[in-house]
Design a protein around this motif. Structure first.
Motif, PDB file in Angstrom:
ATOM      1  N   MET A 292      -1.397   1.382   2.178  1.00  0.00           N
ATOM      2  CA  MET A 292      -1.337   2.293   1.038  1.00  0.00           C
ATOM      3  C   MET A 292      -2.515   3.274   1.076  1.00  0.00           C
ATOM      4  N   ARG A 293      -3.684   2.782   1.399  1.00  0.00           N
ATOM      5  CA  ARG A 293      -4.875   3.637   1.436  1.00  0.00           C
ATOM      6  C   ARG A 293      -4.710   4.759   2.470  1.00  0.00           C
ATOM      7  N   ARG A 294      -4.084   4.448   3.598  1.00  0.00           N
ATOM      8  CA  ARG A 294      -3.929   5.428   4.675  1.00  0.00           C
ATOM      9  C   ARG A 294      -2.757   6.383   4.478  1.00  0.00           C
ATOM     10  N   ASN A 295      -1.777   6.009   3.668  1.00  0.00           N
ATOM     11  CA  ASN A 295      -0.534   6.775   3.620  1.00  0.00           C
ATOM     12  C   ASN A 295      -0.236   7.476   2.305  1.00  0.00           C
ATOM     13  N   ILE A 296      -1.076   7.268   1.297  1.00  0.00           N
ATOM     14  CA  ILE A 296      -0.878   8.006   0.052  1.00  0.00           C
ATOM     15  C   ILE A 296      -2.177   8.707  -0.306  1.00  0.00           C
ATOM     16  N   GLN A 297      -2.090   9.663  -1.219  1.00  0.00           N
ATOM     17  CA  GLN A 297      -3.276  10.420  -1.605  1.00  0.00           C
ATOM     18  C   GLN A 297      -4.291   9.516  -2.287  1.00  0.00           C
ATOM     19  N   TYR A 298      -5.559   9.910  -2.182  1.00  0.00           N
ATOM     20  CA  TYR A 298      -6.663   9.119  -2.719  1.00  0.00           C
ATOM     21  C   TYR A 298      -6.492   8.814  -4.208  1.00  0.00           C
ATOM     22  N   GLY A 299      -6.157   9.830  -4.994  1.00  0.00           N
ATOM     23  CA  GLY A 299      -5.984   9.632  -6.438  1.00  0.00           C
ATOM     24  C   GLY A 299      -4.828   8.702  -6.746  1.00  0.00           C
ATOM     25  N   SER A 300      -3.752   8.833  -5.996  1.00  0.00           N
ATOM     26  CA  SER A 300      -2.594   7.950  -6.175  1.00  0.00           C
ATOM     27  C   SER A 300      -2.959   6.517  -5.822  1.00  0.00           C
ATOM     28  N   PHE A 301      -3.738   6.354  -4.752  1.00  0.00           N
ATOM     29  CA  PHE A 301      -4.172   5.015  -4.351  1.00  0.00           C
ATOM     30  C   PHE A 301      -5.019   4.370  -5.440  1.00  0.00           C
ATOM     31  N   LYS A 302      -5.958   5.142  -6.006  1.00  0.00           N
ATOM     32  CA  LYS A 302      -6.815   4.597  -7.061  1.00  0.00           C
ATOM     33  C   LYS A 302      -5.994   4.166  -8.283  1.00  0.00           C
TER      34      LYS A 302
END
Length: 95
Positions: free
Chosen positions: A44-54
């Motif tokens: 998830m960390r590598r494949n979605i945007q940083y804000g979305s991951f948070k």
């Protein structure tokens, strides 16, 4: 996650979709794709945007999400809604 998982793009998309679903536990992802929780988090960390991951991590760790089987209501014994149609790419949909 490293090189030990060579997943096709379709599987990565499905894992992300399953991870976003609050009612799909990490155990279901592990059963279907062999990815433990820590590797799902890395994916998830590598494949979605940083804000979305948070936002996703905050929700998973909140009381709202039922991503961990231990937090789930004991009455829930399935991984999908009885109203959900079988997903053609879902490897465990036809049990």
């Amino acid at each position: 996650m490293g090189q030990k998982y060579n997943l096709p793009e379709a599987d990565i998309d499905r894992i992300i979709e399953m991870a976003w679903e609050d009612r799909t536990p990490f155990e279901a992802i592990y059963l279907q794709f062999g990815l433990p929780e820590k590797d799902v988090i890395k994916l998830m960390r590598r494949n979605i945007q940083y804000g979305s991951f948070k936002r996703w991590r905050k929700r998973v760790n909140s009381g709202i999400s039922q991503k961990h089987a231990k937090k789930r209501n004991a009455e829930i014994s399935r991984f999908k809604s009885t109203r959900q149609r079988a997903i053609s790419m879902n490897k465990i949909s036809k049990r």
